[in-house]
Design a protein around this motif. Structure first.
Motif, PDB file in Angstrom:
ATOM      1  N   MET A   1      31.471 -63.907 -56.367  1.00 13.06           N
ATOM      2  CA  MET A   1      32.809 -64.338 -56.745  1.00 13.06           C
ATOM      3  C   MET A   1      33.306 -63.426 -57.861  1.00 13.06           C
ATOM      4  SD  MET A   1      34.042 -68.027 -58.221  1.00 13.06           S
ATOM      5  CE  MET A   1      33.011 -68.113 -59.648  1.00 13.06           C
ATOM      6  N   PRO A   2      34.501 -62.843 -57.700  1.00  7.28           N
ATOM      7  CA  PRO A   2      35.027 -61.981 -58.749  1.00  7.28           C
ATOM      8  C   PRO A   2      35.405 -62.792 -59.975  1.00  7.28           C
ATOM      9  CG  PRO A   2      36.639 -62.253 -56.997  1.00  7.28           C
ATOM     10  CD  PRO A   2      35.384 -62.958 -56.561  1.00  7.28           C
ATOM     11  N   THR A   3      35.303 -62.162 -61.104  1.00  4.46           N
ATOM     12  CA  THR A   3      35.708 -62.826 -62.338  1.00  4.46           C
ATOM     13  C   THR A   3      36.882 -62.071 -62.926  1.00  4.46           C
ATOM     14  OG1 THR A   3      34.175 -61.526 -63.649  1.00  4.46           O
ATOM     15  CG2 THR A   3      33.390 -63.661 -62.842  1.00  4.46           C
ATOM     16  N   ALA A   4      37.692 -62.770 -63.646  1.00  2.87           N
ATOM     17  CA  ALA A   4      38.838 -62.171 -64.316  1.00  2.87           C
ATOM     18  C   ALA A   4      38.689 -62.433 -65.803  1.00  2.87           C
ATOM     19  CB  ALA A   4      40.142 -62.769 -63.797  1.00  2.87           C
ATOM     20  N   VAL A   5      38.915 -61.422 -66.584  1.00  5.01           N
ATOM     21  CA  VAL A   5      38.902 -61.591 -68.029  1.00  5.01           C
ATOM     22  C   VAL A   5      40.350 -61.751 -68.458  1.00  5.01           C
ATOM     23  CG1 VAL A   5      38.299 -60.567 -70.231  1.00  5.01           C
ATOM     24  CG2 VAL A   5      36.826 -60.189 -68.245  1.00  5.01           C
ATOM     25  N   LEU A   6      40.654 -62.931 -68.935  1.00  8.55           N
ATOM     26  CA  LEU A   6      42.024 -63.235 -69.328  1.00  8.55           C
ATOM     27  C   LEU A   6      42.227 -62.991 -70.809  1.00  8.55           C
ATOM     28  CD1 LEU A   6      42.526 -66.664 -67.507  1.00  8.55           C
ATOM     29  CD2 LEU A   6      43.008 -64.387 -66.642  1.00  8.55           C
ATOM     30  N   THR A   7      43.447 -62.614 -71.140  1.00 15.01           N
ATOM     31  CA  THR A   7      43.800 -62.554 -72.552  1.00 15.01           C
ATOM     32  C   THR A   7      43.956 -63.983 -73.049  1.00 15.01           C
ATOM     33  OG1 THR A   7      46.190 -62.578 -72.179  1.00 15.01           O
ATOM     34  CG2 THR A   7      45.090 -60.409 -72.144  1.00 15.01           C
ATOM     35  N   ASP A   8      44.014 -64.147 -74.355  1.00 10.48           N
ATOM     36  CA  ASP A   8      44.211 -65.494 -74.907  1.00 10.48           C
ATOM     37  C   ASP A   8      45.506 -66.104 -74.389  1.00 10.48           C
ATOM     38  OD1 ASP A   8      41.840 -65.408 -76.299  1.00 10.48           O
ATOM     39  OD2 ASP A   8      42.770 -64.802 -78.198  1.00 10.48           O
ATOM     40  N   ARG A   9      46.557 -65.310 -74.311  1.00 10.72           N
ATOM     41  CA  ARG A   9      47.849 -65.836 -73.849  1.00 10.72           C
ATOM     42  C   ARG A   9      47.812 -66.201 -72.371  1.00 10.72           C
ATOM     43  NH1 ARG A   9      52.556 -62.673 -77.172  1.00 10.72           N
ATOM     44  NH2 ARG A   9      51.817 -63.344 -79.205  1.00 10.72           N
ATOM     45  N   GLU A  10      47.127 -65.392 -71.567  1.00 11.08           N
ATOM     46  CA  GLU A  10      46.994 -65.729 -70.154  1.00 11.08           C
ATOM     47  C   GLU A  10      46.187 -67.009 -69.979  1.00 11.08           C
ATOM     48  OE1 GLU A  10      47.125 -61.222 -68.247  1.00 11.08           O
ATOM     49  OE2 GLU A  10      45.215 -62.105 -68.859  1.00 11.08           O
ATOM     50  N   ARG A  11      45.111 -67.144 -70.731  1.00  9.61           N
ATOM     51  CA  ARG A  11      44.285 -68.355 -70.659  1.00  9.61           C
ATOM     52  C   ARG A  11      45.100 -69.574 -71.070  1.00  9.61           C
ATOM     53  NH1 ARG A  11      40.716 -66.823 -73.815  1.00  9.61           N
ATOM     54  NH2 ARG A  11      39.459 -65.742 -72.278  1.00  9.61           N
ATOM     55  N   THR A  12      45.892 -69.435 -72.107  1.00  3.67           N
ATOM     56  CA  THR A  12      46.742 -70.541 -72.554  1.00  3.67           C
ATOM     57  C   THR A  12      47.734 -70.925 -71.460  1.00  3.67           C
ATOM     58  OG1 THR A  12      46.517 -69.899 -74.866  1.00  3.67           O
ATOM     59  CG2 THR A  12      48.421 -71.256 -74.307  1.00  3.67           C
ATOM     60  N   ALA A  13      48.287 -69.925 -70.772  1.00  2.00           N
ATOM     61  CA  ALA A  13      49.238 -70.198 -69.690  1.00  2.00           C
ATOM     62  C   ALA A  13      48.549 -70.934 -68.549  1.00  2.00           C
ATOM     63  CB  ALA A  13      49.862 -68.897 -69.193  1.00  2.00           C
ATOM     64  N   VAL A  14      47.357 -70.500 -68.180  1.00  2.00           N
ATOM     65  CA  VAL A  14      46.611 -71.167 -67.107  1.00  2.00           C
ATOM     66  C   VAL A  14      46.289 -72.601 -67.513  1.00  2.00           C
ATOM     67  CG1 VAL A  14      44.425 -71.200 -65.850  1.00  2.00           C
ATOM     68  CG2 VAL A  14      45.678 -69.055 -66.095  1.00  2.00           C
ATOM     69  N   GLN A  15      45.837 -72.802 -68.735  1.00  2.00           N
ATOM     70  CA  GLN A  15      45.498 -74.148 -69.193  1.00  2.00           C
ATOM     71  C   GLN A  15      46.733 -75.050 -69.225  1.00  2.00           C
ATOM     72  OE1 GLN A  15      43.593 -72.999 -72.845  1.00  2.00           O
ATOM     73  NE2 GLN A  15      41.551 -73.099 -71.936  1.00  2.00           N
ATOM     74  N   ALA A  16      47.871 -74.519 -69.664  1.00  2.00           N
ATOM     75  CA  ALA A  16      49.104 -75.313 -69.695  1.00  2.00           C
ATOM     76  C   ALA A  16      49.533 -75.681 -68.276  1.00  2.00           C
ATOM     77  CB  ALA A  16      50.213 -74.537 -70.409  1.00  2.00           C
ATOM     78  N   TYR A  17      49.395 -74.736 -67.354  1.00  3.98           N
ATOM     79  CA  TYR A  17      49.731 -75.011 -65.958  1.00  3.98           C
ATOM     80  C   TYR A  17      48.826 -76.107 -65.397  1.00  3.98           C
ATOM     81  CZ  TYR A  17      49.843 -74.620 -60.922  1.00  3.98           C
ATOM     82  OH  TYR A  17      49.909 -74.918 -59.591  1.00  3.98           O
ATOM     83  N   LEU A  18      47.533 -76.027 -65.690  1.00  2.00           N
ATOM     84  CA  LEU A  18      46.611 -77.045 -65.187  1.00  2.00           C
ATOM     85  C   LEU A  18      46.922 -78.417 -65.778  1.00  2.00           C
ATOM     86  CD1 LEU A  18      43.276 -75.024 -65.135  1.00  2.00           C
ATOM     87  CD2 LEU A  18      44.681 -75.729 -63.177  1.00  2.00           C
ATOM     88  N   ARG A  19      47.303 -78.476 -67.064  1.00  2.00           N
ATOM     89  CA  ARG A  19      47.710 -79.756 -67.655  1.00  2.00           C
ATOM     90  C   ARG A  19      48.950 -80.298 -66.940  1.00  2.00           C
ATOM     91  NH1 ARG A  19      45.684 -77.436 -72.255  1.00  2.00           N
ATOM     92  NH2 ARG A  19      47.631 -76.476 -72.896  1.00  2.00           N
ATOM     93  N   LEU A  20      49.903 -79.406 -66.664  1.00  2.00           N
ATOM     94  CA  LEU A  20      51.106 -79.813 -65.943  1.00  2.00           C
ATOM     95  C   LEU A  20      50.742 -80.331 -64.550  1.00  2.00           C
ATOM     96  CD1 LEU A  20      54.177 -79.984 -65.545  1.00  2.00           C
ATOM     97  CD2 LEU A  20      54.126 -77.568 -64.885  1.00  2.00           C
ATOM     98  N   LEU A  52      53.801 -69.469 -70.277  1.00  5.19           N
ATOM     99  CA  LEU A  52      54.039 -68.405 -69.299  1.00  5.19           C
ATOM    100  C   LEU A  52      54.868 -67.279 -69.906  1.00  5.19           C
ATOM    101  CD1 LEU A  52      54.775 -70.464 -66.065  1.00  5.19           C
ATOM    102  CD2 LEU A  52      52.839 -68.926 -66.455  1.00  5.19           C
ATOM    103  N   ALA A  53      55.895 -67.638 -70.659  1.00  4.08           N
ATOM    104  CA  ALA A  53      56.741 -66.619 -71.286  1.00  4.08           C
ATOM    105  C   ALA A  53      55.940 -65.796 -72.296  1.00  4.08           C
ATOM    106  CB  ALA A  53      57.946 -67.285 -71.963  1.00  4.08           C
ATOM    107  N   ARG A  54      55.126 -66.463 -73.127  1.00  2.74           N
ATOM    108  CA  ARG A  54      54.321 -65.737 -74.124  1.00  2.74           C
ATOM    109  C   ARG A  54      53.319 -64.789 -73.479  1.00  2.74           C
ATOM    110  NH1 ARG A  54      52.288 -70.419 -76.566  1.00  2.74           N
ATOM    111  NH2 ARG A  54      54.168 -71.581 -76.836  1.00  2.74           N
ATOM    112  N   ALA A  55      52.837 -65.162 -72.298  1.00  4.42           N
ATOM    113  CA  ALA A  55      51.855 -64.319 -71.600  1.00  4.42           C
ATOM    114  C   ALA A  55      52.530 -63.233 -70.772  1.00  4.42           C
ATOM    115  CB  ALA A  55      50.979 -65.185 -70.700  1.00  4.42           C
ATOM    116  N   GLY A  56      53.865 -63.204 -70.776  1.00  4.95           N
ATOM    117  CA  GLY A  56      54.580 -62.207 -69.992  1.00  4.95           C
ATOM    118  C   GLY A  56      54.549 -62.505 -68.499  1.00  4.95           C
TER     119      GLY A  56
END
Length: 75
Positions: A1-20, A52-56
């Motif tokens: 399984m491939p892994t992705a290294v996310l930036t802090d902002r990308e991780r925050t965007a993913v976590q916010a999306y999952l909460r939503l 999402l905006a902060r992560a571009g």
């Protein structure tokens, strides 16, 4: 399984999306409430939009969902 290294902002965007996503699922899975429409708290939606905006990633859903699939693969 491939892994992705996310930036802090990308991780925050993913976590916010999952909460939503979990909030929306919980709202629709709950008992019917006298025919009133299901409401998602605006603060949850706003948090996801800001992240999402902060992560571009605002307006770049394809890239965002690619990151999401790599960070949180479907079960």
């Amino acid at each position: 399984m491939p892994t992705a290294v996310l930036t802090d902002r990308e991780r925050t965007a993913v976590q916010a999306y999952l909460r939503l996503l979990h909030t929306v699922r919980a709202a629709f899975d709950g008992p019917p409430d006298d025919g009133r429409p299901t409401v998602v708290p605006p603060s949850v939606l706003a948090e996801a939009e800001r992240a999402l905006a902060r992560a571009g990633l605002a307006g770049n859903e394809e890239e965002f969902f690619r990151l999401l699939r790599h960070w949180c693969p479907p079960a």
